[in-house]
Scaffold this motif. Sequence first.
Motif, PDB file in Angstrom:
ATOM      1  N   GLN A  87      42.795  51.849  44.207  1.00 15.42           N
ATOM      2  CA  GLN A  87      41.921  52.809  43.544  1.00 15.42           C
ATOM      3  C   GLN A  87      41.089  52.140  42.448  1.00 15.42           C
ATOM      4  N   LEU A  88      41.682  51.174  41.752  1.00 19.58           N
ATOM      5  CA  LEU A  88      40.923  50.426  40.752  1.00 19.58           C
ATOM      6  C   LEU A  88      39.859  49.561  41.420  1.00 19.58           C
ATOM      7  N   LEU A  89      40.226  48.915  42.524  1.00 24.49           N
ATOM      8  CA  LEU A  89      39.257  48.082  43.234  1.00 24.49           C
ATOM      9  C   LEU A  89      38.093  48.923  43.753  1.00 24.49           C
ATOM     10  N   GLU A  90      38.371  50.159  44.114  1.00 21.25           N
ATOM     11  CA  GLU A  90      37.311  51.065  44.556  1.00 21.25           C
ATOM     12  C   GLU A  90      36.334  51.338  43.425  1.00 21.25           C
ATOM     13  N   GLN A  91      36.852  51.500  42.208  1.00 19.49           N
ATOM     14  CA  GLN A  91      35.976  51.707  41.055  1.00 19.49           C
ATOM     15  C   GLN A  91      35.162  50.462  40.749  1.00 19.49           C
ATOM     16  N   VAL A  92      35.803  49.293  40.893  1.00 17.63           N
ATOM     17  CA  VAL A  92      35.095  48.031  40.641  1.00 17.63           C
ATOM     18  C   VAL A  92      33.944  47.876  41.622  1.00 17.63           C
ATOM     19  N   GLY A  93      34.137  48.352  42.862  1.00 16.71           N
ATOM     20  CA  GLY A  93      33.088  48.256  43.870  1.00 16.71           C
ATOM     21  C   GLY A  93      31.830  49.010  43.504  1.00 16.71           C
ATOM     22  N   GLN A  94      31.941  49.963  42.578  1.00 19.95           N
ATOM     23  CA  GLN A  94      30.789  50.747  42.154  1.00 19.95           C
ATOM     24  C   GLN A  94      30.108  50.157  40.917  1.00 19.95           C
ATOM     25  N   MET A  95      30.653  49.050  40.405  1.00 15.34           N
ATOM     26  CA  MET A  95      30.085  48.424  39.211  1.00 15.34           C
ATOM     27  C   MET A  95      29.088  47.329  39.602  1.00 15.34           C
ATOM     28  N   GLU A  96      28.112  47.111  38.740  1.00 18.16           N
ATOM     29  CA  GLU A  96      27.145  46.044  38.963  1.00 18.16           C
ATOM     30  C   GLU A  96      27.673  44.769  38.311  1.00 18.16           C
ATOM     31  N   LEU A  97      28.242  43.895  39.135  1.00 15.53           N
ATOM     32  CA  LEU A  97      28.843  42.665  38.644  1.00 15.53           C
ATOM     33  C   LEU A  97      28.386  41.494  39.499  1.00 15.53           C
ATOM     34  N   SER A  98      28.378  40.312  38.915  1.00 12.74           N
ATOM     35  CA  SER A  98      28.118  39.113  39.707  1.00 12.74           C
ATOM     36  C   SER A  98      29.334  38.848  40.591  1.00 12.74           C
ATOM     37  N   GLU A  99      29.161  38.032  41.596  1.00 14.66           N
ATOM     38  CA  GLU A  99      30.273  37.753  42.514  1.00 14.66           C
ATOM     39  C   GLU A  99      31.450  37.142  41.767  1.00 14.66           C
ATOM     40  N   ARG A 100      31.169  36.244  40.828  1.00 15.66           N
ATOM     41  CA  ARG A 100      32.259  35.607  40.090  1.00 15.66           C
ATOM     42  C   ARG A 100      32.975  36.623  39.198  1.00 15.66           C
ATOM     43  N   ASP A 101      32.200  37.455  38.482  1.00 19.04           N
ATOM     44  CA  ASP A 101      32.817  38.441  37.596  1.00 19.04           C
ATOM     45  C   ASP A 101      33.647  39.453  38.390  1.00 19.04           C
ATOM     46  N   ARG A 102      33.148  39.825  39.573  1.00 19.99           N
ATOM     47  CA  ARG A 102      33.901  40.763  40.420  1.00 19.99           C
ATOM     48  C   ARG A 102      35.217  40.124  40.873  1.00 19.99           C
ATOM     49  N   TYR A 103      35.153  38.855  41.260  1.00 21.24           N
ATOM     50  CA  TYR A 103      36.358  38.155  41.712  1.00 21.24           C
ATOM     51  C   TYR A 103      37.382  38.067  40.587  1.00 21.24           C
ATOM     52  N   VAL A 104      36.902  37.732  39.373  1.00 19.68           N
ATOM     53  CA  VAL A 104      37.798  37.596  38.227  1.00 19.68           C
ATOM     54  C   VAL A 104      38.420  38.942  37.869  1.00 19.68           C
ATOM     55  N   MET A 105      37.617  40.008  37.883  1.00 14.50           N
ATOM     56  CA  MET A 105      38.164  41.319  37.552  1.00 14.50           C
ATOM     57  C   MET A 105      39.201  41.760  38.581  1.00 14.50           C
ATOM     58  N   GLU A 106      38.937  41.507  39.845  1.00 14.01           N
ATOM     59  CA  GLU A 106      39.916  41.847  40.878  1.00 14.01           C
ATOM     60  C   GLU A 106      41.189  41.019  40.724  1.00 14.01           C
ATOM     61  N   TYR A 107      41.041  39.785  40.284  1.00 16.84           N
ATOM     62  CA  TYR A 107      42.219  38.942  40.043  1.00 16.84           C
ATOM     63  C   TYR A 107      43.065  39.515  38.907  1.00 16.84           C
ATOM     64  N   ILE A 108      42.408  39.974  37.847  1.00 19.63           N
ATOM     65  CA  ILE A 108      43.140  40.575  36.730  1.00 19.63           C
ATOM     66  C   ILE A 108      43.834  41.854  37.181  1.00 19.63           C
ATOM     67  N   ILE A 109      43.141  42.659  37.999  1.00 20.11           N
ATOM     68  CA  ILE A 109      43.735  43.906  38.492  1.00 20.11           C
ATOM     69  C   ILE A 109      45.021  43.618  39.257  1.00 20.11           C
ATOM     70  N   ARG A 110      44.995  42.579  40.082  1.00 15.27           N
ATOM     71  CA  ARG A 110      46.188  42.246  40.869  1.00 15.27           C
ATOM     72  C   ARG A 110      47.275  41.596  40.018  1.00 15.27           C
ATOM     73  N   SER A 111      46.932  41.305  38.766  1.00 19.54           N
ATOM     74  CA  SER A 111      47.935  40.772  37.835  1.00 19.54           C
ATOM     75  C   SER A 111      48.613  41.872  37.027  1.00 19.54           C
ATOM     76  N   LEU A 112      48.124  43.118  37.173  1.00 22.23           N
ATOM     77  CA  LEU A 112      48.711  44.231  36.433  1.00 22.23           C
ATOM     78  C   LEU A 112      50.101  44.541  36.945  1.00 22.23           C
ATOM     79  N   ASP A 113      50.967  45.000  36.062  1.00 21.79           N
ATOM     80  CA  ASP A 113      52.290  45.474  36.471  1.00 21.79           C
ATOM     81  C   ASP A 113      52.175  46.852  37.102  1.00 21.79           C
TER      82      ASP A 113
END
Length: 500
Positions: free
Chosen positions: A132-158
């Motif tokens: 559900q968080l990744l779905e929200q990220v998909g609606q954000m205007e981010l560079s490919e690197r920033d999107r990758y980093v944010m998704e990496y942080i999301i998968r690091s959440l407990d």
Amino acid sequence: MAQAQTQIQEQRQEQRLGQSISAQQLLQAQLVELPIQQLQERIETEMHDNPALETAVDDEPHEWEADGPAATDEADDFDSQREREERSDALDAALQNLGRDDEDLPVYQGGRPSGEEREEMVYADTMSFYDQLLEQVGQMELSERDRYVMEYIIRSLDDDGLLRTPLSAIADELAIYHNIDLTTAQLELTLQKLQQLDPPGIGARSLQECLLLQINRREPSELTDLMRTIITHHFDEFTKKHWSRIRQSMGLSETEADNVIGELRRLNPKPGASMGEVIGKSLQQIIPDFIVDTQDDGTVTFTLNSGDVPQLQVSETFAQLLKEYQQNRQNLTRQQKEALLYSKQKVDAAQNFIDAVEMRRQTLTKTMKAIIRRQHRFFEDGDEASLRPMILKDIAEMTGLDLSTISRVSNSKYAQTRWGTFPLKYFFSDGITTETGEELSTREIKAALRDIIDAEDKRKPLSDDALSTLLQQKGYPIARRTVAKYREQMAIPVARLRRN
């Protein structure tokens, strides 16, 4: 002098009125955002906290009760009588305890109590809160690197939605294993963007930060400032439930302390849990908020799913007590005056909550009517390609509601239709306008793209350039780069990886 005092009193009354309006608007916004299941839990919590709020007794049975045994009505009458007696006892106890410190008050009431979980019908596909968080990220205007980093942080959440891995460790992992060199300051900026996603508190690195993130999302008010001060400067006493120390240290009255403690108890220490079950746990249970019915002649109607939400009313015991005190105002003792103030606050809070629940119903009804009007063709045939371009602003203009209100309504709610159960966000999509002025939704274009890829020769899969050419021939003026973007969003690999 008297005139100056009068002006001061009028200013204070205006301030209290402004705070009351702000608090009521905040309450309405909170309830509008809740799906039906969480609304039921919020009502249960409110009834537990406010003895002036109770369930109304229906004179007529519900349809599902009409064919039941005669004993059902007697049982309902008995339960209602017992509930009124319990409410009366709660009132007496509350008045007797005026001025005492409630050391046994629990810090949190959010979430479903253990042992009371109910089996629900499972609708739609299951999703983890990560998805559900990744779905929200998909609606954000981010560079490919920033999107990758944010998704990496999301998968690091407990599992509870908090980030307990230090940013320095994440920076090392990205540098060593993913060849992305970032400073902790750069990661901090990405984390701040993540913390702006829903639900409030997600991505916090501690319980204290989690609660502050939720408080900072609230409308500015004196109550919000008090909440922020307690969590910022009295967090240790807060976690130990030393309410008397906090009250004395901040110089709060009993009423102010009661109000701020009540609001703090509603904060969610585990924001990830409010987004559904996490990976590896049981299926996410979804209850639709709207039941949409499509007739064979194309007529589309809908009803709001009321679930187990009860009809609410102000307690007759409290209302009568308040009336008696007000009629005998001149002869009240100090303790009775305190009881009068307490009763009035509880009655006002109960009525405000009832009004907010009704406002939620009206807002959801307006919003769903507009969505059906805009997407009527989809509700007729169930074809994804029939969905018209529609953004939040379109529905806001059709209903006259604020854009933020439409956003809250569409968040975490589902509609059960003849063609399946869908999240409300499913009906929203961007679009493009062709040279002829025709509106095309991105969802329609993606459906056409998927059809082309499904029909391609898997021995010679089509490149993005070839896909773009075929789409243009079908009337979809899409560039190669846009094709690649849509393909990635649909998790379709590049041509060489689609080859059999």
